[in-house]
Write a protein that holds these residues in place. Structure first.
Motif, short mmCIF file in Angstrom:
data_model
loop_
_atom_site.label_atom_id
_atom_site.label_comp_id
_atom_site.label_asym_id
_atom_site.label_seq_id
_atom_site.Cartn_x
_atom_site.Cartn_y
_atom_site.Cartn_z
N THR A 132 34.18 16.65 71.30
CA THR A 132 34.45 15.74 70.17
C THR A 132 34.70 14.30 70.63
OG1 THR A 132 35.33 17.57 68.87
CG2 THR A 132 35.90 15.35 68.17
N PRO A 133 35.61 14.04 71.60
CA PRO A 133 35.78 12.65 72.02
C PRO A 133 34.53 12.06 72.69
CG PRO A 133 37.04 14.12 73.43
CD PRO A 133 36.59 14.93 72.27
N LEU A 134 33.82 12.88 73.44
CA LEU A 134 32.59 12.36 74.06
C LEU A 134 31.54 12.03 73.01
CD1 LEU A 134 32.27 14.72 77.17
CD2 LEU A 134 32.95 12.31 77.14
N TYR A 135 31.45 12.85 71.99
CA TYR A 135 30.49 12.60 70.91
C TYR A 135 30.84 11.29 70.19
CZ TYR A 135 27.95 13.30 66.51
OH TYR A 135 27.13 13.14 65.41
N MET A 136 32.16 11.12 69.90
CA MET A 136 32.58 9.89 69.22
C MET A 136 32.32 8.66 70.12
SD MET A 136 36.25 9.11 67.45
CE MET A 136 35.94 10.39 66.24
N LEU A 137 32.57 8.82 71.42
CA LEU A 137 32.32 7.72 72.34
C LEU A 137 30.85 7.32 72.35
CD1 LEU A 137 33.65 5.92 74.54
CD2 LEU A 137 33.04 7.69 76.20
N GLN A 138 29.97 8.32 72.32
CA GLN A 138 28.53 8.03 72.32
C GLN A 138 28.09 7.40 71.00
OE1 GLN A 138 26.42 8.39 74.99
NE2 GLN A 138 28.37 8.82 76.03
N ILE A 139 28.67 7.84 69.90
CA ILE A 139 28.31 7.26 68.60
C ILE A 139 28.64 5.76 68.57
CG2 ILE A 139 28.93 7.22 66.15
CD1 ILE A 139 27.08 9.47 66.73
N TYR A 140 29.88 5.43 68.96
CA TYR A 140 30.33 4.04 68.86
C TYR A 140 29.67 3.14 69.92
CZ TYR A 140 33.89 4.69 65.29
OH TYR A 140 34.54 4.93 64.09
N ASP A 141 29.52 3.66 71.13
CA ASP A 141 29.08 2.78 72.22
C ASP A 141 27.59 2.84 72.53
OD1 ASP A 141 31.71 2.10 72.40
OD2 ASP A 141 32.14 3.22 74.23
N VAL A 149 20.30 12.13 66.93
CA VAL A 149 19.94 13.54 66.70
C VAL A 149 20.26 14.39 67.93
CG1 VAL A 149 18.02 15.12 66.30
CG2 VAL A 149 18.18 13.00 64.99
N MET A 150 19.91 13.91 69.12
CA MET A 150 20.10 14.70 70.34
C MET A 150 21.59 14.94 70.62
SD MET A 150 17.24 15.66 71.44
CE MET A 150 17.85 16.30 72.98
N ILE A 151 22.38 13.90 70.56
CA ILE A 151 23.80 14.11 70.86
C ILE A 151 24.49 14.93 69.76
CG2 ILE A 151 23.94 12.00 72.25
CD1 ILE A 151 25.38 10.67 69.93
N SER A 152 23.99 14.85 68.53
CA SER A 152 24.55 15.67 67.44
C SER A 152 24.25 17.14 67.67
CB SER A 152 24.00 15.21 66.09
OG SER A 152 24.38 13.89 65.81
N ILE A 153 23.03 17.45 68.14
CA ILE A 153 22.67 18.85 68.44
C ILE A 153 23.55 19.40 69.56
CG2 ILE A 153 20.86 20.34 69.35
CD1 ILE A 153 18.83 18.59 67.87
N VAL A 154 23.72 18.58 70.61
CA VAL A 154 24.55 19.02 71.74
C VAL A 154 25.99 19.24 71.29
CG1 VAL A 154 25.50 18.34 73.97
CG2 VAL A 154 23.08 17.91 73.46
N ALA A 155 26.52 18.32 70.48
CA ALA A 155 27.89 18.46 69.99
C ALA A 155 28.04 19.69 69.11
CB ALA A 155 28.29 17.20 69.22
N PHE A 156 27.02 19.95 68.27
CA PHE A 156 27.05 21.13 67.39
C PHE A 156 27.09 22.41 68.23
CE2 PHE A 156 24.59 24.56 65.44
CZ PHE A 156 25.37 24.82 64.33
N LEU A 157 26.26 22.50 69.24
CA LEU A 157 26.23 23.70 70.09
C LEU A 157 27.57 23.87 70.81
CD1 LEU A 157 22.63 23.46 71.57
CD2 LEU A 157 23.45 25.01 69.78
N ALA A 158 28.13 22.75 71.30
CA ALA A 158 29.41 22.84 72.00
C ALA A 158 30.52 23.34 71.08
CB ALA A 158 29.78 21.48 72.59
N VAL A 159 30.55 22.80 69.85
CA VAL A 159 31.57 23.22 68.89
C VAL A 159 31.36 24.67 68.47
CG1 VAL A 159 32.48 22.82 66.56
CG2 VAL A 159 31.98 20.88 68.05
N SER A 170 19.63 3.81 67.69
CA SER A 170 18.58 4.79 68.02
C SER A 170 18.83 6.08 67.24
CB SER A 170 18.56 5.07 69.52
OG SER A 170 17.68 6.13 69.81
N PHE A 171 17.87 6.40 66.35
CA PHE A 171 17.99 7.65 65.57
C PHE A 171 17.80 8.87 66.46
CE2 PHE A 171 16.09 11.01 62.96
CZ PHE A 171 17.08 11.16 61.99
N ASP A 172 16.87 8.80 67.41
CA ASP A 172 16.62 9.95 68.30
C ASP A 172 17.86 10.29 69.13
OD1 ASP A 172 14.04 10.08 67.37
OD2 ASP A 172 13.19 8.86 68.99
N THR A 173 18.52 9.26 69.61
CA THR A 173 19.75 9.51 70.39
C THR A 173 20.81 10.18 69.51
OG1 THR A 173 19.30 7.56 71.74
CG2 THR A 173 21.55 8.42 71.76
#
Length: 573
Positions: free
Chosen positions: A16-25, A37-47, A32-35
């Protein structure tokens, strides 16, 4: 295994904090829409994996709690029985097992498994920015200090509240057990007043514990939220001076929450944690006070010879200088019948418990065929010894189960034989369900005489070599006492050693020897005829002529003479 799951869970919580960090920074800066989507998929799988592992960890905690109960119940029961022989309370350890089982399976215990990872999260906050790391470290130390203060403030109060609760429950159980007497004697209001007094003391103690816990939990919540505000405020300042990015503010806030969360939960659940600690301490003391009984060498079936050697018994918590039994010495030959008479408080029932190994002597011993009764393997001792206690309570189950001593491999013919020897077979057959009639809690209520005769059959089950009957004729009418005399005569003819504890002289006619017990000492001992002649003038010749073993109506007047008997023999052997 659960600790291993905790490692993975505390790693995955960083998603969760890494996902938020990537969103903001990254995403908001690069758009980038592709970025995204990719980090959202990874965060979803991790959760998703986190949720699955959290559920599995909870299931494993429940099973660990059940396994704990299964593993400890038998050793605890074993030690309860040992301590019951010394008069110690045996119900509290069972409640302690239940309390610890509940603690292991609840969320508090799982949060404690997350506590060792708190330093790791503090270090991660230091990596984001040292200033935020120091704030988190100070916050963690402050919360741990509050936890320690909470422990000091509540532990002793919690312990006393537990004692008061035990006392209150004991009073309530006593009133319930004696409900008939309470109702008949008009003791309800007085009994309720006594219970309410002890219960109110218990409630006041629990209230004091609750107030202190709530106070410290409120302080913990206050400082916890204050630290979050401090992190966000300082983080905002660091962004303004270009030492951090906006994403780092939220990442550090989430990571610090993970570091401080287990400490906060521990403080909030300190009451259950303290109760678990006290339960663990009591169980540890139980195991320390009584060693486990290992395997003992099997001994051959005894003939029933009893030797009592310098037997002393002092009640637990009393001075041994004033024991209940004071150095008794006597012998009962195999197949003999000894009747022990004495006034109330003479120590007769205590002696009965010692004879069968239900209580441990302070000094001396009881020997069965030369071996200390306490050194016989339990299974063998229970198979060769029969016991009818003064206070009789049938176990929940059928009459057949009670007679067979709850033996899962009982032989029905042995059950019927024991019932026949006790003269209760015909009575049982008149019941609607016969031997399958349920008795005890939730079952059919039997009269005092019926209960006593079923318990007498239980004592005779398996044809034991040695039987002790404590007040066996207390609830019997004339026919029942005649049947009892016939039963004892039959046991004597079969070579069974019988010791009868009584205040009534009706069963003396089947005795070989008679003992008078007074104030814990043998006041008189001798052959039946000689003792009957002293107790009941003119009865000696009649007893010699009477071989049928039936009680005489004349013997009923002898009870009052028990305290005036002079010593007959100083060496009762």
């Amino acid at each position: 295994m659960i600790a291993g799951f905790s490692v993975f869970l505390n790693m995955l919580v960083l998603a969760t904090p890494l996902y938020m960090l990537q969103i903001y920074d990254r995403v908001l800066v690069s758009r980038s829409f592709d970025t995204l989507v990719m980090i959202s998929i990874v965060a979803f799988l991790a959760v998703l994996v986190f949720g699955l592992l959290e559920g599995v960890r909870g299931i494993m905690a429940n099973r660990a709690a059940a396994q704990f109960e299964l593993g400890i119940s038998r050793p605890v029961f074993e030690r309860i029985l040992q301590n019951e022989r010394s008069g110690m309370n045996g119900t509290e350890p069972l409640r302690d097992i239940s309390l610890l089982k509940g603690f292991i399976s609840n969320r508090v215990a799982l949060s404690l498994l997350d506590l060792p990872f708190a330093p790791l999260f503090v270090v991660l906050v230091f990596f984001i920015h040292p200033t935020l790391g120091y704030i988190t470290l100070v916050g963690a130390l402050l919360l741990m200090g509050l936890a320690a203060a909470n422990d000091r403030a509540t532990f002793a109060v919690q312990q006393q509240a537990g004692v008061d609760t035990q006392t209150s429950m004991g009073v309530a159980q006593s009133i319930i057990r004696n409900s008939e007497t309470v109702r008949a004697m008009g003791m309800f209001d007085a009994g309720m007043t006594k219970w309410a007094k002890s219960n109110n003391k218990s409630l006041l103690g629990q209230d004091r514990v609750g107030i202190r816990n709530s106070t410290f939990f409120g302080l913990t919540r206050f400082f916890r939220l204050l630290l979050q505000i401090a992190l966000l405020g300082v983080g905002g300042y660091l962004v303004l001076i270009n030492e951090m990015t906006a994403g780092m503010i939220f990442a550090s806030s989430i990571i610090s929450s993970r570091a401080l969360g287990p400490i906060e939960q521990a403080v909030g659940a300190w009451r259950s944690l303290s109760q678990a600690r006290l339960a663990h301490r009591r169980l540890t003391n139980l195991f320390d006070k009584s060693a486990s009984v290992g395997e003992r060498t099997s001994l051959p079936r005894p003939t029933g010879r009893i030797d009592v050697e310098t037997l002393v018994y002092a009640a637990p918590g009393t001075a041994e200088q004033d024991p209940v039994l004071k150095g008794l010495n006597f012998k009962v030959e195999a197949g003999g019948v000894l009747v022990i008479l004495g006034a109330s408080g003479a120590g007769k029932s205590t002696l009965a418990r010692l004879l069968v190994g239900a209580a441990s002597p302070s000094r001396g011993c009881v020997r069965l065929d030369g071996a200390d009764i306490m050194n016989w393997p339990d299974a063998a001792r229970f198979a060769h010894v029969g016991y009818l206690p003064q206070s009789i309570e049938l176990m929940p189950g059928t009459i057949a189960e009670n007679i067979s001593r709850l033996d899962p491999n009982r032989v029905d013919s042995a059950v019927v034989e024991a019932a026949g020897r006790a003269g209760v077979h015909e009575l049982i057959m008149q019941l609607p369900e016969g031997y399958e009639t349920l008795v005890g809690p939730g079952g059919r209520g039997l009269s005092g005489g019926q209960t006593q005769r079923v318990a007498l059959a239980r004592a005779f089950y398996g044809s034991p070599a040695f039987i002790v009957l404590d007040e066996p004729n207390a609830h019997l009418d004339i026919d029942g006492e005649r049947q009892l005399s016939e039963t004892i005569s039959a046991a004597k003819a079969a070579g069974t050693t019988v010791v009868i504890i009584t205040q009534r002289t009706g069963v003396m006619q089947v005795a070989d020897k008679v003992m008078i017990l007074s104030q814990g000492e043998i006041e008189a001992w001798g052959p039946r005829d000689e003792m009957m002649a002293r107790l009941i003038p003119g009865s000696g010749a009649r007893a010699a002529r009477n071989s049928g073993g039936h009680p005489s109506s004349a013997t009923g007047s002898a009870t009052g003479r028990l305290t005036s008997i002079t010593r007959i023999s100083n060496d009762p052997k």
